[in-house]
Enzyme design. Structure first.
Site, PDB file in Angstrom:
ATOM      1  N   HIS A  54       3.362  -7.558  -6.133  1.00 32.61           N
ATOM      2  CA  HIS A  54       2.638  -7.423  -4.861  1.00 32.61           C
ATOM      3  C   HIS A  54       3.083  -8.550  -3.926  1.00 32.61           C
ATOM      4  CE1 HIS A  54      -0.587  -6.256  -2.183  1.00 32.61           C
ATOM      5  NE2 HIS A  54      -0.859  -7.541  -2.029  1.00 32.61           N
ATOM      6  N   ARG A  60      -5.594  13.733  -8.863  1.00 33.39           N
ATOM      7  CA  ARG A  60      -5.042  12.470  -9.373  1.00 33.39           C
ATOM      8  C   ARG A  60      -4.932  12.481 -10.890  1.00 33.39           C
ATOM      9  NH1 ARG A  60      -7.441   7.303  -8.471  1.00 33.39           N
ATOM     10  NH2 ARG A  60      -7.112   7.572  -6.253  1.00 33.39           N
ATOM     11  N   ILE A  98      -1.991   5.037  -6.242  1.00 27.30           N
ATOM     12  CA  ILE A  98      -3.009   4.373  -7.066  1.00 27.30           C
ATOM     13  C   ILE A  98      -3.100   5.110  -8.395  1.00 27.30           C
ATOM     14  CG2 ILE A  98      -5.483   3.889  -7.248  1.00 27.30           C
ATOM     15  CD1 ILE A  98      -5.376   3.751  -4.090  1.00 27.30           C
ATOM     16  N   LEU A  99      -3.026   4.375  -9.489  1.00 28.33           N
ATOM     17  CA  LEU A  99      -3.159   4.992 -10.813  1.00 28.33           C
ATOM     18  C   LEU A  99      -4.631   4.940 -11.217  1.00 28.33           C
ATOM     19  CD1 LEU A  99      -0.004   3.335 -12.355  1.00 28.33           C
ATOM     20  CD2 LEU A  99      -0.263   5.783 -11.872  1.00 28.33           C
ATOM     21  N   ASP A 115      -4.595  -3.968  -6.810  1.00 24.82           N
ATOM     22  CA  ASP A 115      -3.974  -5.295  -6.718  1.00 24.82           C
ATOM     23  C   ASP A 115      -4.811  -6.374  -7.404  1.00 24.82           C
ATOM     24  OD1 ASP A 115      -1.829  -4.191  -5.279  1.00 24.82           O
ATOM     25  OD2 ASP A 115      -2.888  -4.399  -3.390  1.00 24.82           O
TER      26      ASP A 115
HETATM   27  C1  GAR Z   1       7.901  -4.818  -2.341  1.00 23.72           C
HETATM   28  O1  GAR Z   1       7.768  -5.770  -1.319  1.00 23.72           O
HETATM   29  C2  GAR Z   1       6.662  -4.797  -3.202  1.00 23.72           C
HETATM   30  O2  GAR Z   1       6.100  -6.071  -3.403  1.00 23.72           O
HETATM   31  C3  GAR Z   1       5.759  -3.913  -2.393  1.00 23.72           C
HETATM   32  O3  GAR Z   1       6.583  -2.879  -1.932  1.00 23.72           O
HETATM   33  C4  GAR Z   1       7.897  -3.395  -1.754  1.00 23.72           C
HETATM   34  C5  GAR Z   1       8.874  -2.485  -2.471  1.00 23.72           C
HETATM   35  O4  GAR Z   1      10.192  -2.839  -2.181  1.00 23.72           O
HETATM   36  N1  GAR Z   1       4.674  -3.413  -3.187  1.00 23.72           N
HETATM   37  C6  GAR Z   1       3.437  -3.266  -2.741  1.00 23.72           C
HETATM   38  O5  GAR Z   1       3.106  -3.520  -1.587  1.00 23.72           O
HETATM   39  C7  GAR Z   1       2.427  -2.747  -3.750  1.00 23.72           C
HETATM   40  N2  GAR Z   1       1.097  -3.072  -3.379  1.00 23.72           N
HETATM   41  P1  GAR Z   1      11.388  -2.287  -3.075  1.00 23.72           P
HETATM   42  O6  GAR Z   1      11.219  -0.764  -3.134  1.00 23.72           O
HETATM   43  O7  GAR Z   1      12.623  -2.666  -2.280  1.00 23.72           O
HETATM   44  O8  GAR Z   1      11.305  -2.947  -4.413  1.00 23.72           O
END
Ligand code: GAR
Length: 222
Positions: free
Chosen positions: A109, A65, A92-93, A145
């Site tokens: 999120h 990582r 995860i960063l 998150d």
């Molecule tokens: C989005 O719903 C975003 O909120 C979620 O992934 C999707 C990406 O959609 N992110 C997470 O769950 C991070 N914890 P997209 O590629 O169409 O923007």
């Protein structure tokens, strides 16, 4: 002009919302780089269509990582990035990366944080039987998150909802809160103090977006 990098792992619809918002010149920020953790991420084509340079940094090409994070850090520094927007970035960063970029990384999120951190948020909201959910743009901290909340969106849960129908309704609002959050940061009015976001000359409702159905339901229930 704020120099922004967007980090993606998938479809990139939030990236598209940010490209659309910054492309008009209304938001004083420019997306100058898109980094993907996967070479098949649909969002890469969106960046290319918008003429934004892309880089693919795959975790499987690095020993651990730390090495992966350092590769990303290196690209961001070479492009003189001011702000990093995670948009569907599913890696995860590490703590040292996040601390190096403290208060300069935003994440979106699909829940009303601090509720429903992690994955499968919509299924868990349905399981809990809640009438409302939403989405959050926040500053990133090393814990998953977590971090000071900048803008949230409110989305009603309907009786016939599935995780997929709810995901799509939340996504509509994600596409409104992320440009809003970026515009706020780019305006220079946002500061993080004591792990809370302060917005200079804040107007009521600036941190909040509601799905249009909320207003319809409120009218019907009064
Ligand atoms: C989005 O719903 C975003 O909120 C979620 O992934 C999707 C990406 O959609 N992110 C997470 O769950 C991070 N914890 P997209 O590629 O169409 O923007």
């Amino acid at each position: 002009m704020l120099r922004v990098a967007v980090l993606i792992s998938g479809t990139g619809t939030n990236l598209q919302a940010l490209l659309d918002a910054t492309g008009t010149g209304v938001v004083p920020a420019r997306i100058v780089l898109v980094v993907s953790s996967r070479e098949d991420a649909g969002g890469l084509a969106r960046a290319e269509r918008a003429g934004v340079p892309t880089a693919v940094v795959r975790p499987e090409d690095y020993a651990d990582r730390e090495a992966f994070d350092l590769a990303i850090d290196d690209i961001l520094r070479r492009q003189e990035i001011d702000l990093v927007c995670l948009a569907g970035w599913m890696r995860i960063l590490g703590r040292s990366f996040v601390e190096r970029w403290i208060d300069r990384i935003l994440n979106i999120h699909p829940s009303l944080l601090p509720a429903f951190r992690g994955l499968e948020t919509h299924a868990r909201v349905l399981e809990a039987g809640l009438p409302v959910t939403g989405c959050t743009v926040h500053f990133v901290r090393p814990e998953i998150d977590a971090g000071p909340v900048l803008v949230q969106g409110i989305v009603p849960v309907l009786p016939q909802d599935t995780a997929e129908s709810l995901r799509l309704r939340v996504l509509e609002v994600e596409h409104r809160i992320y440009p809003r959050a970026l515009a706020l940061v780019a305006s220079g009015r946002v500061r993080v103090e004591g792990e809370k976001v302060q917005i200079a000359d804040e107007r009521p409702g600036e941190r909040l977006v509601v799905h249009p159905l909320v207003l319809a339901l409120a009218a019907a229930s009064s």
